[in-house]
Motif scaffolding. Structure first.
Motif, PDB file in Angstrom:
ATOM      1  N   ARG A   5       0.834  -1.204   0.000  1.00  0.00           N
ATOM      2  CA  ARG A   5       0.000   0.000   0.000  1.00  0.00           C
ATOM      3  C   ARG A   5       0.869   1.255   0.000  1.00  0.00           C
ATOM      4  N   HIS A   6       0.490   2.212  -0.864  1.00  0.00           N
ATOM      5  CA  HIS A   6       1.167   3.503  -0.925  1.00  0.00           C
ATOM      6  C   HIS A   6       0.179   4.606  -0.595  1.00  0.00           C
ATOM      7  N   LEU A   7       0.522   5.430   0.383  1.00  0.00           N
ATOM      8  CA  LEU A   7      -0.315   6.568   0.732  1.00  0.00           C
ATOM      9  C   LEU A   7       0.568   7.813   0.751  1.00  0.00           C
ATOM     10  N   PRO A   8       0.351   8.752  -0.165  1.00  0.00           N
ATOM     11  CA  PRO A   8      -0.611   8.729  -1.260  1.00  0.00           C
ATOM     12  C   PRO A   8      -0.168   7.774  -2.362  1.00  0.00           C
ATOM     13  N   GLY A  32      -5.709   1.551  12.537  1.00  0.00           N
ATOM     14  CA  GLY A  32      -4.271   1.717  12.460  1.00  0.00           C
ATOM     15  C   GLY A  32      -3.673   1.982  13.826  1.00  0.00           C
ATOM     16  N   THR A  33      -2.365   2.115  13.839  1.00  0.00           N
ATOM     17  CA  THR A  33      -1.620   2.325  15.073  1.00  0.00           C
ATOM     18  C   THR A  33      -0.687   3.521  14.895  1.00  0.00           C
ATOM     19  N   VAL A  34      -0.612   4.375  15.914  1.00  0.00           N
ATOM     20  CA  VAL A  34       0.301   5.517  15.858  1.00  0.00           C
ATOM     21  C   VAL A  34       1.742   4.991  15.909  1.00  0.00           C
ATOM     22  N   VAL A  53       0.450  12.953  13.555  1.00  0.00           N
ATOM     23  CA  VAL A  53       0.718  11.530  13.774  1.00  0.00           C
ATOM     24  C   VAL A  53       1.109  10.847  12.464  1.00  0.00           C
ATOM     25  N   VAL A  54       1.891   9.802  12.585  1.00  0.00           N
ATOM     26  CA  VAL A  54       2.154   8.879  11.482  1.00  0.00           C
ATOM     27  C   VAL A  54       1.445   7.593  11.855  1.00  0.00           C
ATOM     28  N   VAL A  55       0.519   7.170  10.975  1.00  0.00           N
ATOM     29  CA  VAL A  55      -0.319   6.001  11.251  1.00  0.00           C
ATOM     30  C   VAL A  55       0.117   4.835  10.373  1.00  0.00           C
ATOM     31  N   ASP A  56       0.316   3.689  11.000  1.00  0.00           N
ATOM     32  CA  ASP A  56       0.518   2.443  10.258  1.00  0.00           C
ATOM     33  C   ASP A  56      -0.817   1.710  10.209  1.00  0.00           C
ATOM     34  N   PHE A  57      -1.385   1.586   8.998  1.00  0.00           N
ATOM     35  CA  PHE A  57      -2.674   0.904   8.857  1.00  0.00           C
ATOM     36  C   PHE A  57      -2.516  -0.598   9.047  1.00  0.00           C
ATOM     37  N   ASP A  58      -3.532  -1.212   9.601  1.00  0.00           N
ATOM     38  CA  ASP A  58      -3.553  -2.670   9.711  1.00  0.00           C
ATOM     39  C   ASP A  58      -3.467  -3.249   8.306  1.00  0.00           C
ATOM     40  N   GLY A  59      -2.565  -4.162   8.088  1.00  0.00           N
ATOM     41  CA  GLY A  59      -2.418  -4.772   6.772  1.00  0.00           C
ATOM     42  C   GLY A  59      -1.459  -4.026   5.867  1.00  0.00           C
TER      43      GLY A  59
END
Ligand SMILES: [Zn+2]
Length: 108
Positions: A5-8, A32-34, A53-59
């Motif tokens: 996954r790429h955001l953006p 997600g997790t901070v 915050v920088v969020v790491d999404f689940d998955g």
């Protein structure tokens, strides 16, 4: 192609280097997790202070945004969050909205 996954979104996958083969994926309901955060007491926000915050999404997938509806003293690395669509600012009478992270109740 590989599920990274790429955001953006980007044209070239950082993982497998495939070009122009991204598929849109909805993350609005993904938790997600901070991963890290900062408190900015000088930057403008409708609800100061700004909690960046920088969020790491689940998955998979990492995203930088503002956190809302949060106690700045309670934010921690590892705080669980969901996404919420909120007003960022108003300019010349035009409201501008985008995604913010919001703590998920009962998890931290
Ligand atoms: Zn890839």
């Amino acid at each position: 192609v590989c599920g990274f996954r790429h955001l953006p979104p980007t044209r070239v996958c950082l993982n497998c280097h495939a070009i122009d083969q991204m598929e849109p994926e909805r993350l609005a309901e993904v938790g997600g997790t901070v991963a890290t955060f900062t408190i900015d007491r000088l930057a403008f926000s409708l609800s100061p202070p700004v909690i960046g915050v920088v969020v790491d999404f689940d998955g998979g997938g990492r995203y930088r945004c503002e956190m809302t509806d949060a106690d700045p003293d309670a934010v921690r690395i590892g705080t669980r969050v969901g996404m919420t669509f909120r007003r960022i600012y108003t300019a010349a009478g035009v409201h501008n909205y985008f995604w913010k992270a919001k703590p998920i109740e009962g998890t931290n």
